[in-house]
Design a protein around this motif. Sequence first.
Motif, PDB file in Angstrom:
ATOM      1  N   LEU A  33      28.652 -30.912  -0.198  1.00 21.13           N
ATOM      2  CA  LEU A  33      28.354 -30.761   1.232  1.00 21.13           C
ATOM      3  C   LEU A  33      28.837 -29.412   1.747  1.00 21.13           C
ATOM      4  CD1 LEU A  33      29.131 -34.337   2.576  1.00 21.13           C
ATOM      5  CD2 LEU A  33      26.949 -33.136   2.777  1.00 21.13           C
ATOM      6  N   VAL A  34      30.065 -29.056   1.409  1.00 24.95           N
ATOM      7  CA  VAL A  34      30.632 -27.791   1.873  1.00 24.95           C
ATOM      8  C   VAL A  34      29.918 -26.606   1.216  1.00 24.95           C
ATOM      9  CG1 VAL A  34      32.725 -26.359   1.847  1.00 24.95           C
ATOM     10  CG2 VAL A  34      32.887 -28.787   2.405  1.00 24.95           C
ATOM     11  N   GLY A  35      29.719 -26.666  -0.096  1.00 23.93           N
ATOM     12  CA  GLY A  35      29.128 -25.540  -0.816  1.00 23.93           C
ATOM     13  C   GLY A  35      27.703 -25.244  -0.401  1.00 23.93           C
ATOM     14  N   TYR A  36      26.864 -26.253  -0.436  1.00 26.30           N
ATOM     15  CA  TYR A  36      25.463 -26.023  -0.080  1.00 26.30           C
ATOM     16  C   TYR A  36      25.288 -25.754   1.409  1.00 26.30           C
ATOM     17  CZ  TYR A  36      23.408 -26.829  -4.660  1.00 26.30           C
ATOM     18  OH  TYR A  36      23.031 -26.703  -5.969  1.00 26.30           O
ATOM     19  N   SER A  37      26.088 -26.392   2.253  1.00 26.95           N
ATOM     20  CA  SER A  37      26.008 -26.097   3.691  1.00 26.95           C
ATOM     21  C   SER A  37      26.424 -24.663   3.969  1.00 26.95           C
ATOM     22  CB  SER A  37      26.898 -27.055   4.493  1.00 26.95           C
ATOM     23  OG  SER A  37      26.418 -28.362   4.384  1.00 26.95           O
ATOM     24  N   SER A  38      27.451 -24.191   3.282  1.00 29.19           N
ATOM     25  CA  SER A  38      27.883 -22.808   3.496  1.00 29.19           C
ATOM     26  C   SER A  38      26.822 -21.825   3.025  1.00 29.19           C
ATOM     27  CB  SER A  38      29.221 -22.538   2.811  1.00 29.19           C
ATOM     28  OG  SER A  38      29.097 -22.624   1.415  1.00 29.19           O
ATOM     29  N   MET A  39      26.073 -22.187   1.979  1.00 34.24           N
ATOM     30  CA  MET A  39      24.975 -21.317   1.537  1.00 34.24           C
ATOM     31  C   MET A  39      23.895 -21.212   2.615  1.00 34.24           C
ATOM     32  SD  MET A  39      24.623 -22.554  -2.431  1.00 34.24           S
ATOM     33  CE  MET A  39      23.165 -21.580  -2.783  1.00 34.24           C
ATOM     34  N   PHE A  40      23.722 -22.282   3.373  1.00 37.31           N
ATOM     35  CA  PHE A  40      22.706 -22.278   4.437  1.00 37.31           C
ATOM     36  C   PHE A  40      23.218 -21.572   5.692  1.00 37.31           C
ATOM     37  CE2 PHE A  40      20.563 -24.176   8.112  1.00 37.31           C
ATOM     38  CZ  PHE A  40      19.242 -23.931   7.786  1.00 37.31           C
ATOM     39  N   PHE A  41      24.431 -21.926   6.132  1.00 35.09           N
ATOM     40  CA  PHE A  41      24.942 -21.415   7.400  1.00 35.09           C
ATOM     41  C   PHE A  41      25.612 -20.052   7.283  1.00 35.09           C
ATOM     42  CE2 PHE A  41      24.884 -26.040   8.343  1.00 35.09           C
ATOM     43  CZ  PHE A  41      24.009 -25.986   9.421  1.00 35.09           C
ATOM     44  N   LEU A  42      26.090 -19.701   6.099  1.00 39.55           N
ATOM     45  CA  LEU A  42      26.773 -18.424   5.895  1.00 39.55           C
ATOM     46  C   LEU A  42      26.108 -17.652   4.763  1.00 39.55           C
ATOM     47  CD1 LEU A  42      30.397 -19.888   5.968  1.00 39.55           C
ATOM     48  CD2 LEU A  42      29.220 -18.763   7.864  1.00 39.55           C
ATOM     49  N   PRO A  43      24.841 -17.316   4.903  1.00 34.30           N
ATOM     50  CA  PRO A  43      24.132 -16.694   3.776  1.00 34.30           C
ATOM     51  C   PRO A  43      24.652 -15.311   3.402  1.00 34.30           C
ATOM     52  CG  PRO A  43      22.772 -16.641   5.739  1.00 34.30           C
ATOM     53  CD  PRO A  43      24.000 -17.445   6.072  1.00 34.30           C
ATOM     54  N   THR A  44      25.393 -14.669   4.285  1.00 30.00           N
ATOM     55  CA  THR A  44      25.877 -13.330   3.968  1.00 30.00           C
ATOM     56  C   THR A  44      27.096 -13.376   3.051  1.00 30.00           C
ATOM     57  OG1 THR A  44      27.183 -13.305   5.993  1.00 30.00           O
ATOM     58  CG2 THR A  44      24.987 -12.312   6.090  1.00 30.00           C
ATOM     59  N   LEU A  45      27.799 -14.509   3.041  1.00 27.47           N
ATOM     60  CA  LEU A  45      28.928 -14.618   2.120  1.00 27.47           C
ATOM     61  C   LEU A  45      28.404 -14.788   0.703  1.00 27.47           C
ATOM     62  CD1 LEU A  45      31.460 -16.968   3.940  1.00 27.47           C
ATOM     63  CD2 LEU A  45      31.653 -14.530   3.570  1.00 27.47           C
ATOM     64  N   SER A  46      29.165 -14.365  -0.219  1.00 26.04           N
ATOM     65  CA  SER A  46      28.750 -14.475  -1.605  1.00 26.04           C
ATOM     66  C   SER A  46      28.775 -15.932  -2.059  1.00 26.04           C
ATOM     67  CB  SER A  46      29.680 -13.646  -2.490  1.00 26.04           C
ATOM     68  OG  SER A  46      29.436 -13.928  -3.837  1.00 26.04           O
ATOM     69  N   ALA A  47      27.616 -16.443  -2.447  1.00 25.23           N
ATOM     70  CA  ALA A  47      27.542 -17.826  -2.937  1.00 25.23           C
ATOM     71  C   ALA A  47      28.391 -17.999  -4.182  1.00 25.23           C
ATOM     72  CB  ALA A  47      26.088 -18.190  -3.222  1.00 25.23           C
ATOM     73  N   ASN A  48      28.443 -16.978  -5.003  1.00 22.13           N
ATOM     74  CA  ASN A  48      29.256 -17.077  -6.224  1.00 22.13           C
ATOM     75  C   ASN A  48      30.728 -17.270  -5.905  1.00 22.13           C
ATOM     76  OD1 ASN A  48      27.023 -16.785  -7.876  1.00 22.13           O
ATOM     77  ND2 ASN A  48      27.250 -14.567  -8.037  1.00 22.13           N
ATOM     78  N   LEU A  49      31.229 -16.547  -4.903  1.00 22.46           N
ATOM     79  CA  LEU A  49      32.638 -16.675  -4.524  1.00 22.46           C
ATOM     80  C   LEU A  49      32.917 -18.050  -3.936  1.00 22.46           C
ATOM     81  CD1 LEU A  49      35.437 -15.447  -4.164  1.00 22.46           C
ATOM     82  CD2 LEU A  49      34.682 -14.552  -1.961  1.00 22.46           C
ATOM     83  N   ILE A  50      32.037 -18.519  -3.063  1.00 22.90           N
ATOM     84  CA  ILE A  50      32.205 -19.842  -2.459  1.00 22.90           C
ATOM     85  C   ILE A  50      32.239 -20.909  -3.547  1.00 22.90           C
ATOM     86  CG2 ILE A  50      31.073 -21.599  -1.040  1.00 22.90           C
ATOM     87  CD1 ILE A  50      29.974 -19.257   0.681  1.00 22.90           C
ATOM     88  N   TRP A  51      31.277 -20.858  -4.458  1.00 22.93           N
ATOM     89  CA  TRP A  51      31.207 -21.875  -5.505  1.00 22.93           C
ATOM     90  C   TRP A  51      32.334 -21.733  -6.515  1.00 22.93           C
ATOM     91  CZ3 TRP A  51      29.206 -26.354  -5.188  1.00 22.93           C
ATOM     92  CH2 TRP A  51      28.129 -26.567  -4.340  1.00 22.93           C
ATOM     93  N   LEU A  52      32.802 -20.534  -6.750  1.00 23.79           N
ATOM     94  CA  LEU A  52      33.929 -20.348  -7.664  1.00 23.79           C
ATOM     95  C   LEU A  52      35.168 -21.063  -7.125  1.00 23.79           C
ATOM     96  CD1 LEU A  52      34.928 -18.941 -10.253  1.00 23.79           C
ATOM     97  CD2 LEU A  52      35.612 -17.017  -8.801  1.00 23.79           C
ATOM     98  N   VAL A  53      35.424 -20.888  -5.841  1.00 26.71           N
ATOM     99  CA  VAL A  53      36.576 -21.557  -5.213  1.00 26.71           C
ATOM    100  C   VAL A  53      36.365 -23.069  -5.198  1.00 26.71           C
ATOM    101  CG1 VAL A  53      37.815 -21.860  -3.020  1.00 26.71           C
ATOM    102  CG2 VAL A  53      37.219 -19.563  -3.806  1.00 26.71           C
ATOM    103  N   LEU A  54      35.188 -23.511  -4.779  1.00 30.00           N
ATOM    104  CA  LEU A  54      34.925 -24.955  -4.704  1.00 30.00           C
ATOM    105  C   LEU A  54      34.954 -25.610  -6.085  1.00 30.00           C
ATOM    106  CD1 LEU A  54      32.118 -25.065  -2.001  1.00 30.00           C
ATOM    107  CD2 LEU A  54      34.474 -25.865  -1.772  1.00 30.00           C
ATOM    108  N   ASP A  55      34.392 -24.951  -7.090  1.00 32.10           N
ATOM    109  CA  ASP A  55      34.427 -25.512  -8.437  1.00 32.10           C
ATOM    110  C   ASP A  55      35.857 -25.579  -8.976  1.00 32.10           C
ATOM    111  OD1 ASP A  55      31.710 -25.992  -8.526  1.00 32.10           O
ATOM    112  OD2 ASP A  55      31.244 -24.128  -9.572  1.00 32.10           O
ATOM    113  N   GLY A  56      36.669 -24.591  -8.633  1.00 33.07           N
ATOM    114  CA  GLY A  56      38.083 -24.632  -9.028  1.00 33.07           C
ATOM    115  C   GLY A  56      38.803 -25.805  -8.392  1.00 33.07           C
ATOM    116  N   VAL A  57      38.549 -26.022  -7.102  1.00 29.72           N
ATOM    117  CA  VAL A  57      39.138 -27.168  -6.408  1.00 29.72           C
ATOM    118  C   VAL A  57      38.632 -28.473  -7.030  1.00 29.72           C
ATOM    119  CG1 VAL A  57      39.164 -28.431  -4.195  1.00 29.72           C
ATOM    120  CG2 VAL A  57      39.520 -25.954  -4.230  1.00 29.72           C
ATOM    121  N   GLY A  58      37.335 -28.523  -7.324  1.00 25.91           N
ATOM    122  CA  GLY A  58      36.760 -29.728  -7.927  1.00 25.91           C
ATOM    123  C   GLY A  58      37.316 -30.012  -9.306  1.00 25.91           C
ATOM    124  N   LEU A  59      37.466 -28.976 -10.112  1.00 27.28           N
ATOM    125  CA  LEU A  59      38.015 -29.158 -11.448  1.00 27.28           C
ATOM    126  C   LEU A  59      39.465 -29.637 -11.381  1.00 27.28           C
ATOM    127  CD1 LEU A  59      37.616 -28.899 -14.491  1.00 27.28           C
ATOM    128  CD2 LEU A  59      38.327 -26.513 -14.299  1.00 27.28           C
TER     129      LEU A  59
END
Length: 186
Positions: free
Chosen positions: A43-69
């Motif tokens: 929810l957070v990752g994909y929503s941020s890709m939609f609402f914050l497209p200027t942020l790097s998706a790779n950075l967002i997902w790197l942090v979220l995947d680290g938290v998930g792992l």
Amino acid sequence: MELSPSEARHALREVDEITLRSNRLRGYRSSSSYLILWGIIWLVGYSSMFFLPTLSANLIWLVLDGVGLAGSVLIGMRTFRAGEDLKKVNVRILAVFAIVTLFMLATLKVMQPMHAAQYEVYPALVLGLTYGLIGVFFLRGFVWLAAVVSLGSLLSFFFLQPWLPLCIAVFGGGSLLVGGVWMRRL
């Protein structure tokens, strides 16, 4: 009073059915924490890709995947202490996810999608496949999760592409979250 051979077989069948049902319910319960965690992450990752497209998706997902792992490891450690039978199921499920993750990374590298939407929908489709396999071989309730994630993602890809990340957040993350809460209540 003695049991006849047919009564004994019937009683043993009932014990086997109860054991299978109990193990299945424990499997759902242990899976629920993972689903809730990853549902929130999606929810957070994909929503941020939609609402914050200027942020790097790779950075967002790197942090979220680290938290998930990290969260998945903590959940697994807690689950392993809770029941030894679940350890075997959890190890197999984690092995499936490791294999699927490696497959997904390899196919992304080999296939080299041409458009951002392809990158966005691919993990949802692979997750749908994974949950479908878990449903077929381990816990049938995962088949429904697979259907919602896969069909929702495909329909969004073909008909709602401008809102694809938001749709995957809802269909992917939302269904994981709802599925996790449902499984926890079983």
